[in-house]
Write an enzyme that holds these catalytic residues in place. Structure first.
Site, PDB file in Angstrom:
ATOM      1  CB  CYS A  87      50.223  39.323  52.758  1.00  0.00           C
ATOM      2  SG  CYS A  87      48.716  38.531  53.356  1.00  0.00           S
ATOM      3  CB  CYS A 123      45.379  39.473  51.456  1.00  0.00           C
ATOM      4  SG  CYS A 123      45.162  39.656  53.238  1.00  0.00           S
ATOM      5  CD  GLU A 149      48.869  43.316  64.743  1.00  0.00           C
ATOM      6  OE1 GLU A 149      49.382  43.512  65.867  1.00  0.00           O
ATOM      7  OE2 GLU A 149      49.418  43.657  63.681  1.00  0.00           O
ATOM      8  CD  GLU A 171      45.363  43.684  52.558  1.00  0.00           C
ATOM      9  OE1 GLU A 171      45.267  43.401  53.782  1.00  0.00           O
ATOM     10  OE2 GLU A 171      46.402  44.088  52.037  1.00  0.00           O
ATOM     11  CG  ASN A 193      46.148  45.688  60.535  1.00  0.00           C
ATOM     12  OD1 ASN A 193      45.694  46.809  60.377  1.00  0.00           O
ATOM     13  ND2 ASN A 193      47.339  45.485  61.048  1.00  0.00           N
ATOM     14  CB  CYS A 220      45.407  40.904  56.296  1.00  0.00           C
ATOM     15  SG  CYS A 220      46.995  40.096  56.446  1.00  0.00           S
TER      16      CYS A 220
HETATM   17  N1  THU Z   1      48.770  43.103  57.215  1.00  0.00           N
HETATM   18  C1  THU Z   1      47.647  43.425  56.530  1.00  0.00           C
HETATM   19  O1  THU Z   1      46.654  43.882  57.107  1.00  0.00           O
HETATM   20  N2  THU Z   1      47.653  43.235  55.188  1.00  0.00           N
HETATM   21  C2  THU Z   1      48.698  42.711  54.477  1.00  0.00           C
HETATM   22  O2  THU Z   1      48.562  42.484  53.285  1.00  0.00           O
HETATM   23  C3  THU Z   1      49.964  42.466  55.138  1.00  0.00           C
HETATM   24  C4  THU Z   1      49.971  42.567  56.605  1.00  0.00           C
HETATM   25  C5  THU Z   1      48.769  43.270  58.666  1.00  0.00           C
HETATM   26  C6  THU Z   1      48.771  41.966  59.428  1.00  0.00           C
HETATM   27  C7  THU Z   1      49.414  42.370  60.728  1.00  0.00           C
HETATM   28  O3  THU Z   1      48.397  42.872  61.584  1.00  0.00           O
HETATM   29  C8  THU Z   1      50.339  43.517  60.341  1.00  0.00           C
HETATM   30  O4  THU Z   1      49.902  43.967  59.076  1.00  0.00           O
HETATM   31  C9  THU Z   1      51.815  43.116  60.252  1.00  0.00           C
HETATM   32  O5  THU Z   1      51.989  42.011  59.457  1.00  0.00           O
END
Ligand code: THU
Length: 160
Positions: free
Chosen positions: A112, A115, A64, A75, A62, A73
């Site tokens: 999530c 994704c 940010e 995925e 991920n 994310c």
């Molecule tokens: N995140 C993911 O990488 N994958 C998911 O399926 C859920 C959330 C990341 C996004 C963000 O950088 C952090 O987790 C918190 O939400």
């Protein structure tokens, strides 16, 4: 009125060691790539590793952004890169591991909703299931035999 019941079957493993070595190896890549997460805001690191049918593994984490919705994310980082790099290959297995920098993450963390929709696009494109294995930083591992299992009532391109 008619009631419709939706059913999803998942496999739950007590730990990574219960899985075949090839899955352990793919999950190990997902665990390692968590370290490349750029997550200064959530302090939540996610790693995704995808095994392609050409034998290659594509991994991502991920990323940010100070403008929160601009982040992505793990995925989607991995799956978009996989299709950009190998547009003609099929995705066979995706392994996911998530870990918080501030607390113990010992339960399986599923992808999530956004994704799931993104992964679904490629499952439909390739007309073959993508197996999904997900876990936290430690503990149980859940296997879904396909993305479709995780996203009932999918929105797909057949309606466009
Ligand atoms: N995140 C993911 O990488 N994958 C998911 O399926 C859920 C959330 C990341 C996004 C963000 O950088 C952090 O987790 C918190 O939400």
């Amino acid at each position: 009125m008619k009631e419709v019941k939706l059913e999803t079957v998942l496999e739950v493993y007590e730990n990574l060691q219960e899985l075949p070595e090839s899955i352990q190896a793919l999950m190990t890549t997902a665990i390692e790539v968590r370290n490349s997460a750029y997550s200064p805001y959530s302090k939540f690191n996610v790693g995704a590793a995808i095994l392609m049918d050409n034998g290659e593994v594509v991994a991502g984490s991920n990323q940010e952004n100070a403008s929160y919705p601009s982040g992505l994310c793990a995925e989607r980082t991995a799956i978009y890169y996989a299709n950009a790099k190998y547009p003609n290959a099929k995705m066979q297995i995706m392994a996911l591991s998530a870990s918080s920098q501030t607390k113990v993450t010992d339960k399986p963390i599923p992808p999530c909703g956004a994704c799931r929709q993104a992964i679904a696009e490629y499952e439909i494109k390739q007309n073959e299931p993508i197996q999904i294995y997900f876990m936290g930083a430690q503990g149980k591992v859940v296997k879904s035999a396909s993305l479709a299992n995780l996203l009932p009532l999918i929105f797909d391109n057949s309606v466009l």
